[in-house]
Motif scaffolding. Sequence first.
Motif, PDB file in Angstrom:
ATOM      1  N   ASN A 154       0.831  -1.246  -0.072  1.00 32.41           N
ATOM      2  CA  ASN A 154       0.012  -0.027   0.137  1.00 32.41           C
ATOM      3  C   ASN A 154       0.936   1.301  -0.102  1.00 32.41           C
ATOM      4  OD1 ASN A 154      -3.095  -0.680   0.576  1.00 32.41           O
ATOM      5  ND2 ASN A 154      -1.985  -2.239   1.792  1.00 32.41           N
ATOM      6  N   ALA A 155       2.156   1.288   0.679  1.00 33.67           N
ATOM      7  CA  ALA A 155       2.970   2.351   0.662  1.00 33.67           C
ATOM      8  C   ALA A 155       4.306   1.953   0.335  1.00 33.67           C
ATOM      9  CB  ALA A 155       2.861   3.101   1.989  1.00 33.67           C
ATOM     10  N   PRO A 156       4.640   1.634  -0.776  1.00 30.28           N
ATOM     11  CA  PRO A 156       6.008   0.936  -1.186  1.00 30.28           C
ATOM     12  C   PRO A 156       7.112   2.180  -1.139  1.00 30.28           C
ATOM     13  CG  PRO A 156       4.830   1.185  -3.077  1.00 30.28           C
ATOM     14  CD  PRO A 156       3.939   1.668  -1.975  1.00 30.28           C
ATOM     15  N   ALA A 246      -6.327   9.443   4.117  1.00 31.14           N
ATOM     16  CA  ALA A 246      -6.621  10.730   3.985  1.00 31.14           C
ATOM     17  C   ALA A 246      -5.400  11.222   3.522  1.00 31.14           C
ATOM     18  CB  ALA A 246      -6.998  11.710   5.027  1.00 31.14           C
ATOM     19  N   GLU A 247      -4.086  10.972   4.223  1.00 33.11           N
ATOM     20  CA  GLU A 247      -2.788  11.570   3.620  1.00 33.11           C
ATOM     21  C   GLU A 247      -2.186  10.820   2.741  1.00 33.11           C
ATOM     22  OE1 GLU A 247       1.144  13.098   5.784  1.00 33.11           O
ATOM     23  OE2 GLU A 247      -0.213  12.502   7.101  1.00 33.11           O
ATOM     24  N   TYR A 248      -2.258   9.305   2.394  1.00 35.86           N
ATOM     25  CA  TYR A 248      -1.564   8.741   1.861  1.00 35.86           C
ATOM     26  C   TYR A 248      -1.988   8.069   0.781  1.00 35.86           C
ATOM     27  CZ  TYR A 248       2.173   9.330   5.041  1.00 35.86           C
ATOM     28  OH  TYR A 248       3.342  10.065   5.931  1.00 35.86           O
ATOM     29  N   GLN A 249      -3.489   7.667   1.182  1.00 35.90           N
ATOM     30  CA  GLN A 249      -4.298   6.858  -0.145  1.00 35.90           C
ATOM     31  C   GLN A 249      -5.674   7.565  -0.151  1.00 35.90           C
ATOM     32  OE1 GLN A 249      -3.280   2.676   1.665  1.00 35.90           O
ATOM     33  NE2 GLN A 249      -3.643   2.196  -0.551  1.00 35.90           N
ATOM     34  N   ALA A 368     -16.885  -9.427   9.968  1.00 38.85           N
ATOM     35  CA  ALA A 368     -16.364  -8.161   9.862  1.00 38.85           C
ATOM     36  C   ALA A 368     -14.903  -8.117   9.498  1.00 38.85           C
ATOM     37  CB  ALA A 368     -16.611  -7.357  11.285  1.00 38.85           C
ATOM     38  N   ILE A 369     -14.037  -8.991   9.980  1.00 35.71           N
ATOM     39  CA  ILE A 369     -12.685  -9.303   9.672  1.00 35.71           C
ATOM     40  C   ILE A 369     -12.566  -9.621   8.148  1.00 35.71           C
ATOM     41  CG2 ILE A 369     -10.776 -10.948   9.533  1.00 35.71           C
ATOM     42  CD1 ILE A 369     -10.810  -9.646  12.086  1.00 35.71           C
ATOM     43  N   GLU A 370     -13.436 -10.436   7.665  1.00 36.05           N
ATOM     44  CA  GLU A 370     -13.435 -10.613   6.051  1.00 36.05           C
ATOM     45  C   GLU A 370     -13.616  -9.241   5.165  1.00 36.05           C
ATOM     46  OE1 GLU A 370     -12.514 -13.442   4.800  1.00 36.05           O
ATOM     47  OE2 GLU A 370     -13.301 -15.306   5.715  1.00 36.05           O
ATOM     48  N   ALA A 371     -14.707  -8.649   5.780  1.00 34.80           N
ATOM     49  CA  ALA A 371     -14.965  -7.324   5.189  1.00 34.80           C
ATOM     50  C   ALA A 371     -13.645  -6.286   4.987  1.00 34.80           C
ATOM     51  CB  ALA A 371     -16.215  -6.777   5.654  1.00 34.80           C
ATOM     52  N   GLY A 372     -13.082  -6.455   6.241  1.00 35.29           N
ATOM     53  CA  GLY A 372     -11.971  -5.324   6.469  1.00 35.29           C
ATOM     54  C   GLY A 372     -10.941  -5.778   5.610  1.00 35.29           C
ATOM     55  N   TRP A 373     -10.593  -7.141   5.243  1.00 36.86           N
ATOM     56  CA  TRP A 373      -9.573  -7.550   4.500  1.00 36.86           C
ATOM     57  C   TRP A 373      -9.987  -7.270   3.025  1.00 36.86           C
ATOM     58  CZ3 TRP A 373      -4.555  -8.216   4.367  1.00 36.86           C
ATOM     59  CH2 TRP A 373      -3.908  -8.431   5.384  1.00 36.86           C
ATOM     60  N   TRP A 374     -11.226  -7.569   2.753  1.00 37.56           N
ATOM     61  CA  TRP A 374     -11.544  -7.335   1.087  1.00 37.56           C
ATOM     62  C   TRP A 374     -11.463  -5.827   0.977  1.00 37.56           C
ATOM     63  CZ3 TRP A 374     -16.711 -10.495   1.912  1.00 37.56           C
ATOM     64  CH2 TRP A 374     -16.281 -12.046   1.700  1.00 37.56           C
ATOM     65  N   LEU A 375     -11.880  -4.987   1.704  1.00 36.69           N
ATOM     66  CA  LEU A 375     -11.712  -3.385   1.629  1.00 36.69           C
ATOM     67  C   LEU A 375     -10.031  -3.082   1.688  1.00 36.69           C
ATOM     68  CD1 LEU A 375     -12.779  -0.597   2.042  1.00 36.69           C
ATOM     69  CD2 LEU A 375     -12.554  -0.738   4.683  1.00 36.69           C
ATOM     70  N   ALA A 376      -9.262  -3.778   2.345  1.00 40.60           N
ATOM     71  CA  ALA A 376      -7.763  -3.356   2.261  1.00 40.60           C
ATOM     72  C   ALA A 376      -7.567  -3.701   0.737  1.00 40.60           C
ATOM     73  CB  ALA A 376      -7.181  -4.102   3.354  1.00 40.60           C
ATOM     74  N   GLU A 377      -7.630  -4.875   0.427  1.00 41.22           N
ATOM     75  CA  GLU A 377      -7.108  -5.416  -0.971  1.00 41.22           C
ATOM     76  C   GLU A 377      -7.798  -4.711  -2.032  1.00 41.22           C
ATOM     77  OE1 GLU A 377      -4.395  -7.982  -0.737  1.00 41.22           O
ATOM     78  OE2 GLU A 377      -4.563  -6.454   1.070  1.00 41.22           O
ATOM     79  N   VAL A 378      -9.092  -4.791  -2.183  1.00 42.85           N
ATOM     80  CA  VAL A 378      -9.895  -4.300  -3.437  1.00 42.85           C
ATOM     81  C   VAL A 378      -9.729  -2.713  -3.481  1.00 42.85           C
ATOM     82  CG1 VAL A 378     -12.261  -4.073  -4.447  1.00 42.85           C
ATOM     83  CG2 VAL A 378     -11.455  -6.200  -3.263  1.00 42.85           C
ATOM     84  N   GLY A 379      -9.461  -2.076  -2.334  1.00 41.37           N
ATOM     85  CA  GLY A 379      -9.226  -0.747  -2.131  1.00 41.37           C
ATOM     86  C   GLY A 379      -8.005  -0.254  -2.605  1.00 41.37           C
ATOM     87  N   ARG A 380      -7.020  -0.893  -2.959  1.00 38.24           N
ATOM     88  CA  ARG A 380      -5.923  -0.641  -3.521  1.00 38.24           C
ATOM     89  C   ARG A 380      -5.826  -0.778  -4.983  1.00 38.24           C
ATOM     90  NH1 ARG A 380      -3.050  -4.393  -0.791  1.00 38.24           N
ATOM     91  NH2 ARG A 380      -2.844  -5.558  -2.984  1.00 38.24           N
ATOM     92  N   GLN A 381      -6.814  -1.492  -5.558  1.00 41.18           N
ATOM     93  CA  GLN A 381      -6.986  -1.689  -6.942  1.00 41.18           C
ATOM     94  C   GLN A 381      -6.773  -0.332  -7.624  1.00 41.18           C
ATOM     95  OE1 GLN A 381      -6.914  -4.527  -8.257  1.00 41.18           O
ATOM     96  NE2 GLN A 381      -6.620  -5.335  -6.094  1.00 41.18           N
ATOM     97  N   PRO A 382      -6.290  -0.128  -8.783  1.00 44.87           N
ATOM     98  CA  PRO A 382      -5.693  -1.327  -9.695  1.00 44.87           C
ATOM     99  C   PRO A 382      -4.474  -1.895  -9.221  1.00 44.87           C
ATOM    100  CG  PRO A 382      -5.658   0.657 -11.004  1.00 44.87           C
ATOM    101  CD  PRO A 382      -6.277   1.083  -9.583  1.00 44.87           C
ATOM    102  N   TRP A 383      -3.717  -1.458  -8.196  1.00 46.76           N
ATOM    103  CA  TRP A 383      -2.390  -1.486  -7.919  1.00 46.76           C
ATOM    104  C   TRP A 383      -2.204  -2.768  -7.029  1.00 46.76           C
ATOM    105  CZ3 TRP A 383       0.170   1.642 -11.004  1.00 46.76           C
ATOM    106  CH2 TRP A 383      -0.191   3.153 -11.091  1.00 46.76           C
ATOM    107  N   LEU A 385       1.327  -2.900  -6.198  1.00 47.48           N
ATOM    108  CA  LEU A 385       2.262  -2.306  -5.652  1.00 47.48           C
ATOM    109  C   LEU A 385       1.884  -0.802  -5.927  1.00 47.48           C
ATOM    110  CD1 LEU A 385       4.795  -2.999  -3.787  1.00 47.48           C
ATOM    111  CD2 LEU A 385       6.251  -2.545  -5.740  1.00 47.48           C
ATOM    112  N   ARG A 386       1.288  -0.056  -4.979  1.00 46.29           N
ATOM    113  CA  ARG A 386       0.397   0.972  -5.310  1.00 46.29           C
ATOM    114  C   ARG A 386       1.655   2.150  -5.939  1.00 46.29           C
ATOM    115  NH1 ARG A 386      -0.216   6.335  -2.985  1.00 46.29           N
ATOM    116  NH2 ARG A 386      -2.013   7.161  -3.434  1.00 46.29           N
ATOM    117  N   GLY A 387       1.158   2.797  -7.174  1.00 51.13           N
ATOM    118  CA  GLY A 387       1.853   3.632  -7.777  1.00 51.13           C
ATOM    119  C   GLY A 387       3.022   3.272  -8.879  1.00 51.13           C
ATOM    120  N   LEU A 388       3.358   1.806  -8.535  1.00 52.68           N
ATOM    121  CA  LEU A 388       4.303   0.964  -9.320  1.00 52.68           C
ATOM    122  C   LEU A 388       4.148   0.226 -10.255  1.00 52.68           C
ATOM    123  CD1 LEU A 388       7.149   1.141  -6.276  1.00 52.68           C
ATOM    124  CD2 LEU A 388       6.922   2.582  -8.460  1.00 52.68           C
TER     125      LEU A 388
END
Length: 448
Positions: A154-156, A246-249, A368-383, A385-388
């Motif tokens: 998420n923040a390489p 808010a600051e990084y993603q 809730a744990i599952e939803a949190g992980w899906w949010l973390a992974e899908v929310g990074r799409q389309p990356w 390795l974010r930005g790279l």
Amino acid sequence: MGNEEAVFYSRVLTELTLSFHIIYATIGVGVPLMIMIAQWVGIKKNDEHYILLARRWARGFVITVAVGVVTGTAIGMQLSLLWPNFMELAGNVIALPLFLETFAFFFEAIFLGIYLYTWDRFENQKKHLLLLIPVAIGASASAVFITIVNAFMNAPQGFDVLNGELVNINPLLAMFNPAMPTKVAHVVVTAYMTAAFVLAAIAAFRLLKGSNHIYHKKALFLTMKVGLVFSIAAAIIGDFSGKYLAEYQPEKLAAAEWHFETEENAPLILYGVLDNGEVKYAIKIPFALSILAHFNPTAEVIGLDQFPEDEIPPLYIHYLFDFMVTIGVWMTLLSLVYWLGIQMRWKLVHSKLFRWLIVLGGPLSILAIEAGWWLAEVGRQPWILRGLMRVEDAATTSGHVDTMLILFSGLYLVLGVGSIVVLTRMFRRNPVEQELEDRHATKGADIS
């Protein structure tokens, strides 16, 4: 199979593996702490029920650890098989936390084995309790190191890219990236919280099924109290996570909150539906998004209008965020009402309805744990390795990923059903009442 199909099946298989593994990983991180607390309380109060609680939880914990090892190994294998381009680029940078995670697991497993086989070898129970400290530390450290890898995606940082090659690699700088503190804290604390509520659900279920033993009442009180503490901690860390995003993603926060236009005094949108880009039937909390993002009700929050169309995450992550937060708030309130009810002697908390709500809280916490992980992974799409590096550039071009998906689905089905059957039989054949009777009989024989 075309390249697009290979990417699709790679994503599906990775999501399936992570979704299955996270259940056992969460229990694996949270339960050792619960065992340690139960045994400590038992020693402190000289209460055999809490000691037995630790002993029985430890037996069940071994089964979940065994399944967690298999699925954890599968994740490591799939990283290399399904995402070879990602591992080629980033493998040198994130190899250290991956190695440390393996070391942490062996550290935990060794002491867990010693702990289990020395139950009746110590006259002084406090010395036996000391063996649990490395187990709990090892379990939590495993979560910390593997989450560091995810935070890096998420923040390489900790390297330079020169002609498509990584140079000037600094593994420690890569590990301690901006995403690391909030991500690691949130994963570990929610694992503690979820494990507590899952164990509370089991205790409440036993009480509902006619076993009115004081053992189950003590188990319920201990787990709900611990669950309350960690659910409050999870809410506080969640607030810090919002400020990190808010600051990084900012694109991830804006997609999760359906915040389409950059504006000040931004409201927080809960639920609702999208109709031609317009939000309908939603609950809007004035200024709340500005407060979540910058701790200032009038602060400007960046919207999706600031990002290219092909870099905006899927908008359905809004529902994942809402689902996760709703369950978190619900479990906090439920455990708070329970704790207050015990203090004030309310009959409500001993009612069948309330106990069924606690039983329901176990699977809800897992979801809730599952939803949190899906949010973390899908929310990074389309990356990936974010930005790279984008996901489609990282995936394998193999034509056999669909076969792998079928084989691994079969494996997870066997492991899931098998672990449930083994755990159910283990405790059904060895009920608490019988175990307490046997222990008293053994003690009586020793005295005579």
